[in-house]
Design a protein around this motif. Structure first.
Motif, mmCIF file in Angstrom:
data_model
loop_
_atom_site.group_PDB
_atom_site.id
_atom_site.type_symbol
_atom_site.label_atom_id
_atom_site.label_comp_id
_atom_site.label_asym_id
_atom_site.label_seq_id
_atom_site.Cartn_x
_atom_site.Cartn_y
_atom_site.Cartn_z
ATOM 1 N N VAL A 1 0.832 -1.206 0.000
ATOM 2 C CA VAL A 1 0.000 0.000 0.000
ATOM 3 C C VAL A 1 0.868 1.257 0.000
ATOM 4 O O VAL A 1 0.617 2.208 -0.748
ATOM 5 N N ARG A 2 1.908 1.268 0.826
ATOM 6 C CA ARG A 2 2.783 2.448 0.893
ATOM 7 C C ARG A 2 3.508 2.684 -0.425
ATOM 8 O O ARG A 2 3.739 3.830 -0.822
ATOM 9 N N ALA A 3 3.860 1.592 -1.107
ATOM 10 C CA ALA A 3 4.574 1.735 -2.379
ATOM 11 C C ALA A 3 3.622 2.065 -3.527
ATOM 12 O O ALA A 3 3.958 2.855 -4.415
ATOM 13 N N HIS A 4 2.433 1.459 -3.508
ATOM 14 C CA HIS A 4 1.481 1.650 -4.602
ATOM 15 C C HIS A 4 0.714 2.964 -4.474
ATOM 16 O O HIS A 4 0.347 3.568 -5.488
ATOM 17 N N CYS A 5 0.482 3.393 -3.228
ATOM 18 C CA CYS A 5 -0.305 4.618 -2.997
ATOM 19 C C CYS A 5 0.455 5.553 -2.048
ATOM 20 O O CYS A 5 -0.052 5.883 -0.964
ATOM 21 N N PRO A 6 1.645 5.972 -2.404
ATOM 22 C CA PRO A 6 2.478 6.751 -1.470
ATOM 23 C C PRO A 6 1.864 8.077 -1.040
ATOM 24 O O PRO A 6 2.179 8.582 0.044
ATOM 25 N N ASP A 7 0.989 8.633 -1.866
ATOM 26 C CA ASP A 7 0.395 9.940 -1.545
ATOM 27 C C ASP A 7 -0.951 9.827 -0.834
ATOM 28 O O ASP A 7 -1.514 10.842 -0.422
ATOM 29 N N ASN A 8 -1.438 8.612 -0.699
ATOM 30 C CA ASN A 8 -2.752 8.411 -0.067
ATOM 31 C C ASN A 8 -2.548 8.092 1.416
ATOM 32 O O ASN A 8 -2.648 6.943 1.850
ATOM 33 N N GLN A 9 -2.262 9.119 2.189
ATOM 34 C CA GLN A 9 -1.961 8.925 3.603
ATOM 35 C C GLN A 9 -3.168 8.412 4.392
ATOM 36 O O GLN A 9 -3.014 7.689 5.379
ATOM 37 N N GLU A 10 -4.352 8.776 3.945
ATOM 38 C CA GLU A 10 -5.553 8.301 4.639
ATOM 39 C C GLU A 10 -5.688 6.784 4.515
ATOM 40 O O GLU A 10 -5.951 6.088 5.504
#
Length: 227
Positions: free
Chosen positions: A38-47
């Protein structure tokens, strides 16, 4: 309560809690890898990242609630293993490998694989939420104050375990599970309920764990530090 009913109830709770402690431990340790994806695939989606972190923390909390339950009983859980792991079988059927063999890099690189992983987690957690509702109506659970408290806490937590994946899929991918995914979830659940769990209940020779699953994590951590 007659001795026969009491023994039946105690065995039922023993098997149930043993299955849950395995799945909760498997859940939070597996979510470590999901978090990497998740952190790698959606790095800007902090929520979304924060929601998955909460999911992992809740699974860890649930594991320790069941661990405490067994400690109060003065016994170790039954050694049920991956035979009773819903997510174990789901991953194997959908991805063709075990959880430990799941290629995190491939999932990060392929949006379709990432969506598939999110749907598998979503379906698993939705199944778990439905099962908790059933258990809270179970007469044996209702007569055990500790188990009732545990499952009431889990009931409160469960919606936040599948909704984040549902929301992300609704906005970024395909939230509709495939026929194969739904059928696999259904079949795994039925095989657990109708075959595997009754078999453990009947088989009195099932051994108990010799150490807590999280103790192995501590040993691994200490070994890593020693290096």
């Amino acid at each position: 309560m007659t001795n026969i009913i009491r023994r039946f109830r105690d065995r039922y709770l023993d098997v149930l809690a043993s299955v849950y402690i395995y799945n909760e431990h498997r859940g939070y340790t597996s979510l470590d890898r999901v978090l990497l994806a998740v952190r790698a695939h959606c790095p800007d989606n902090q929520e979304f990242i924060a929601q998955v972190e909460k999911h992992r923390a809740d699974e860890h909390k649930h594991y320790h609630m069941f661990k405490r339950y067994f400690q109060l009983r003065g016994q170790m859980p039954l050694r049920v293993g991956r035979t009773c792991g819903h997510i174990d079988h789901f991953i194997e059927q959908i991805f063709g490998c075990t959880i430990d063999e799941l290629d995190t890099d491939a999932i990060i690189a392929d949006p379709k694989l990432f969506e598939k992983l999110c749907r598998v987690i979503m379906l698993t957690e939705q199944r778990g939420m439905t099962q908790v509702d059933i258990l809270l109506r179970n007469k044996f659970i209702k007569k055990d104050k500790i188990m009732m408290k545990i499952f009431k806490i889990i009931k409160v937590d469960e919606p936040s375990h599948w909704l984040p994946y549902h929301h992300w899929l609704s906005q970024n991918g395909d939230v509709r599970s495939t026929w194969r995914e739904r059928a696999t979830d259904f079949w795994i659940h039925k095989s657990l309920m109708l075959a595997k769990l009754p078999a453990i209940f009947i088989r009195r020779g099932t051994a108990r764990m010799e150490f807590w699953p999280d103790e192995a994590e501590d040993i691994l951590f200490e070994g890593t530090n020693a290096n």
